[in-house]
Design a protein around this motif. Structure first.
Motif, mmCIF file in Angstrom:
data_model
loop_
_atom_site.group_PDB
_atom_site.id
_atom_site.type_symbol
_atom_site.label_atom_id
_atom_site.label_comp_id
_atom_site.label_asym_id
_atom_site.label_seq_id
_atom_site.Cartn_x
_atom_site.Cartn_y
_atom_site.Cartn_z
ATOM 1 N N VAL A 157 0.844 -1.191 0.000
ATOM 2 C CA VAL A 157 0.000 0.000 0.000
ATOM 3 C C VAL A 157 0.883 1.246 0.000
ATOM 4 N N PRO A 158 0.723 2.160 -0.984
ATOM 5 C CA PRO A 158 1.567 3.362 -1.031
ATOM 6 C C PRO A 158 1.310 4.283 0.159
ATOM 7 N N LYS A 159 2.399 4.733 0.792
ATOM 8 C CA LYS A 159 2.279 5.597 1.955
ATOM 9 C C LYS A 159 2.122 7.050 1.514
ATOM 10 N N PRO A 160 1.171 7.783 2.082
ATOM 11 C CA PRO A 160 1.021 9.203 1.743
ATOM 12 C C PRO A 160 2.275 9.987 2.114
ATOM 13 N N THR A 161 2.721 10.838 1.212
ATOM 14 C CA THR A 161 3.907 11.658 1.445
ATOM 15 C C THR A 161 3.494 13.059 1.892
ATOM 16 N N ALA A 162 4.488 13.828 2.346
ATOM 17 C CA ALA A 162 4.223 15.216 2.760
ATOM 18 C C ALA A 162 3.688 16.028 1.584
ATOM 19 N N LEU A 163 4.224 15.780 0.375
ATOM 20 C CA LEU A 163 3.766 16.502 -0.809
ATOM 21 C C LEU A 163 2.305 16.186 -1.112
ATOM 22 N N SER A 164 1.907 14.918 -0.961
ATOM 23 C CA SER A 164 0.516 14.540 -1.245
ATOM 24 C C SER A 164 -0.435 15.206 -0.258
ATOM 25 N N ARG A 244 -5.072 19.045 10.024
ATOM 26 C CA ARG A 244 -6.026 17.947 10.225
ATOM 27 C C ARG A 244 -5.550 16.661 9.569
ATOM 28 N N TYR A 245 -4.936 16.749 8.357
ATOM 29 C CA TYR A 245 -4.582 15.541 7.612
ATOM 30 C C TYR A 245 -3.091 15.240 7.614
ATOM 31 N N SER A 246 -2.292 16.023 8.335
ATOM 32 C CA SER A 246 -0.870 15.707 8.458
ATOM 33 C C SER A 246 -0.683 14.419 9.260
ATOM 34 N N ARG A 247 0.490 13.854 9.109
ATOM 35 C CA ARG A 247 0.821 12.573 9.758
ATOM 36 C C ARG A 247 -0.168 11.483 9.334
ATOM 37 N N PHE A 248 -0.549 11.544 8.052
ATOM 38 C CA PHE A 248 -1.514 10.587 7.516
ATOM 39 C C PHE A 248 -0.855 9.211 7.425
ATOM 40 N N GLU A 249 -1.543 8.226 7.973
ATOM 41 C CA GLU A 249 -1.036 6.852 7.972
ATOM 42 C C GLU A 249 -2.123 5.928 7.441
ATOM 43 N N LEU A 250 -1.737 5.000 6.600
ATOM 44 C CA LEU A 250 -2.677 4.055 6.017
ATOM 45 C C LEU A 250 -2.110 2.645 6.083
ATOM 46 N N LYS A 251 -2.887 1.739 6.645
ATOM 47 C CA LYS A 251 -2.494 0.330 6.738
ATOM 48 C C LYS A 251 -3.677 -0.532 6.301
ATOM 49 N N ASP A 254 -5.771 -8.385 5.121
ATOM 50 C CA ASP A 254 -6.747 -9.061 4.264
ATOM 51 C C ASP A 254 -8.193 -8.853 4.709
ATOM 52 N N LYS A 255 -8.399 -8.171 5.878
ATOM 53 C CA LYS A 255 -9.762 -7.980 6.384
ATOM 54 C C LYS A 255 -10.145 -6.527 6.645
ATOM 55 N N TYR A 256 -9.181 -5.704 7.072
ATOM 56 C CA TYR A 256 -9.539 -4.374 7.548
ATOM 57 C C TYR A 256 -8.613 -3.302 6.984
ATOM 58 N N LEU A 257 -9.097 -2.051 7.080
ATOM 59 C CA LEU A 257 -8.315 -0.873 6.729
ATOM 60 C C LEU A 257 -8.124 -0.022 7.974
ATOM 61 N N TYR A 258 -6.968 0.601 8.079
ATOM 62 C CA TYR A 258 -6.685 1.476 9.227
ATOM 63 C C TYR A 258 -6.098 2.779 8.713
ATOM 64 N N THR A 259 -6.689 3.905 9.102
ATOM 65 C CA THR A 259 -6.123 5.210 8.774
ATOM 66 C C THR A 259 -6.054 6.046 10.045
ATOM 67 N N VAL A 311 -11.569 10.887 3.298
ATOM 68 C CA VAL A 311 -10.457 10.592 2.400
ATOM 69 C C VAL A 311 -9.743 9.328 2.863
ATOM 70 N N LEU A 312 -9.543 8.409 1.932
ATOM 71 C CA LEU A 312 -8.806 7.186 2.232
ATOM 72 C C LEU A 312 -7.338 7.337 1.858
ATOM 73 N N HIS A 313 -7.073 8.101 0.804
ATOM 74 C CA HIS A 313 -5.691 8.378 0.402
ATOM 75 C C HIS A 313 -5.654 9.757 -0.244
#
Length: 496
Positions: A157-164, A244-251, A254-259, A311-313
């Motif tokens: 899963v691509p990690k959100p960058t500071a630029l994004s 609000r959306y800084s330090r965005f983390e996405l994991k 096979d069952k769940y999503l975590y942001t 927003v998911l990503h």
């Protein structure tokens, strides 16, 4: 089965529900002021009554807190509360759509967090279960709730960058382009207004002109102040979104999503992909040109709130998003199978085109009756033409990119709302309404619009314009809808 108590701060919340009892001390104080000269002494003498009322409020809040507890088992979570009327809310884990853990900066000194569990039931973005618990209790409960397991975490899963995050804050801050446009209007419009008023006052005596000159030259300053205000408003929106959306983390596994995201208020979500109503891939025209997308989802409880976005990503290159799509059950993004009819371009662009074209005769009419306002009129028409032309370009792009694809058990809808482009992917079972609309002019060209509503706490209409009439009928039939003869050409789901 394990029982937990809410955070002691919840005593204040429960006490606040009985704040109306303070009305009696207030009435006593008002009566003492109006009826007695020595009101302060008499009020102080009876202050024990006020203290007693406040004590009753706090004690009642404490009793409510004491009677409130949370039960967690291997299959459900239950919240019991109430003194005389017992209320018990129980949510099976299989029904949960999202779990939210919010760590507000003002609760951190007390080591308190807010937790909400949401299901697809309910309306108006209201949480099905809300709790305020200690950080330690939260950790124990979260361990027992479904969550992303590190052992099975998807590393692709691509990690959100500071630029994004910065680009997302720029594109989705409220009134970005509109604020800059209004600012330019006032920066330039102030000087023009000053010049016009100066010429209009040339016939006034020299003495009067001395008094009015100060007022005239304040016009550009006022315009600059207003421009700065609008720019500051957008900048504030940008900074808030950035925080609000800084330090965005996405994991995901096979069952769940975590942001999780946020600087001062940290919000963490666990999302159940099976409970997602639909995926919304959003773009504006600039993002579309450069192949950038922002992935949003409609899921009860996720991104809930007035000023939050689901927003998911954040902004990312479209080609790098395939791994994200896989985690939310999308094998591929199909091309349009059904497109607008070739002669349906006018249906997309007629509104901004007529507005832009109508400004030209309006300019000449204004010049005929008010020739002294030549500069202001010319400038105003020019500034109004800019958004009109921009919307024509956006709607032309929408005509060439809009469409519908039906494949497997999903439907893909590409459409444009205002200046935003949406690519919606949804299971057919989550479509709650399909409507085919046809005006008199569309009937002549054998065209019609297809509108769809999907499941969710908010039912939002998505419309694709200018389909061939027969193809629109085919789409409705493929989605399992039959004709319902009404004023509009409208379809409803077949019974059974």
């Amino acid at each position: 089965m394990t029982n937990y108590r809410e955070h002691p701060l919840k005593v204040l919340r429960y006490s606040a529900k009985n704040i109306w009892l303070l009305l009696f001390p207030l009435l006593r104080g008002i009566g003492a002021v109006w009826t007695d000269k020595n009101w302060f002494y008499n009020w102080l003498r009876g202050a024990w009554m006020d203290i007693l009322v406040i004590g009753i409020i706090i004690v009642f809040g404490y009793i409510r807190w004491y009677c409130s507890y949370i039960t967690v088992t291997d299959s459900y979570i239950r919240h019991n509360e109430g003194i005389f009327i017992k209320v018990s809310k129980q949510i099976p884990f299989s029904s949960i759509s999202s779990v939210t853990v919010e760590r507000a900066f003002y609760l951190m000194p007390f080591k308190a967090v807010r937790v909400r569990c949401d299901t697809s039931a309910g309306i108006f973005d209201s949480a099905d279960m809300k709790m305020m618990i200690s950080d330690q209790t939260c950790g124990e409960i979260i361990k027992r709730l479904p969550h992303v397991r590190s052992k099975t975490e998807n590393s692709e899963v691509p990690k959100p960058t500071a630029l994004s995050i910065i680009l997302f804050s720029i594109f989705f801050s409220s009134g970005f382009s509109g604020t800059i446009y209004i600012a330019a209007l006032f920066f330039q419009g102030g000087n023009i207004a000053r010049d016009i008023i100066s010429r209009s006052l040339t016939t006034i005596t020299e003495e009067t002109e001395k008094h009015t000159e100060k007022f005239i030259y304040k016009i550009p300053d006022a315009a600059v102040v207003i421009a700065v205000f609008f720019l500051s408003a957008w900048l504030l929106s940008f900074i808030i979104n950035l925080l609000r959306y800084s330090r965005f983390e996405l994991k995901s596994d096979d069952k769940y999503l975590y942001t999780s995201y946020g600087v001062f208020t940290k919000r963490a979500y666990t999302v159940f992909p099976s409970q997602i109503n639909y995926i919304d891939i959003r773009q504006n025209l600039i993002m579309k040109i450069f192949g950038a997308v922002a992935v949003h989802i409609s899921c009860s409880g996720y991104g809930a709130g007035k000023h939050s976005l689901p927003v998911l990503h954040p902004v990312q290159n479209q080609k790098k998003m395939s791994s994200i799509y896989g985690t939310i059950g999308i094998a591929e993004i199909a091309p349009n199978e059904y497109r607008p009819k070739w002669n349906g371009l006018w249906q997309h662009i007629w509104q901004p085109t007529l507005i832009g074209a109508g400004l030209i005769p309006m300019y000449y009419i204004t010049m005929h009756f008010f020739p002294d306002f030549y500069g202001l009129t010319k400038f105003s028409v020019f500034m109004l033409e800019i958004p009109a032309v921009w919307f024509v370009i956006v709607k032309i792009a929408a005509f060439f990119t809009s469409g519908i694809a039906i494949y497997d058990d999903k439907i893909l809808v590409r459409c444009c709302k205002w200046s935003k482009f949406h690519t919606l992917i949804v299971d057919r079972s989550k479509i709650i309404k399909v409507e085919l609309e046809q005006t008199i002019f569309q009937k002549i060209g054998k065209r019609c619009s297809v509108s769809l509503w999907f499941e969710g706490e908010k039912h939002i209409k998505y419309k694709v314009k200018a389909f061939d009439e027969q193809k629109a009928l085919d789409i409705a039939e493929l989605l399992g809808y039959e004709v319902c003869k009404e004023q509009k050409l409208r379809y409803r789901r077949k019974s059974g």
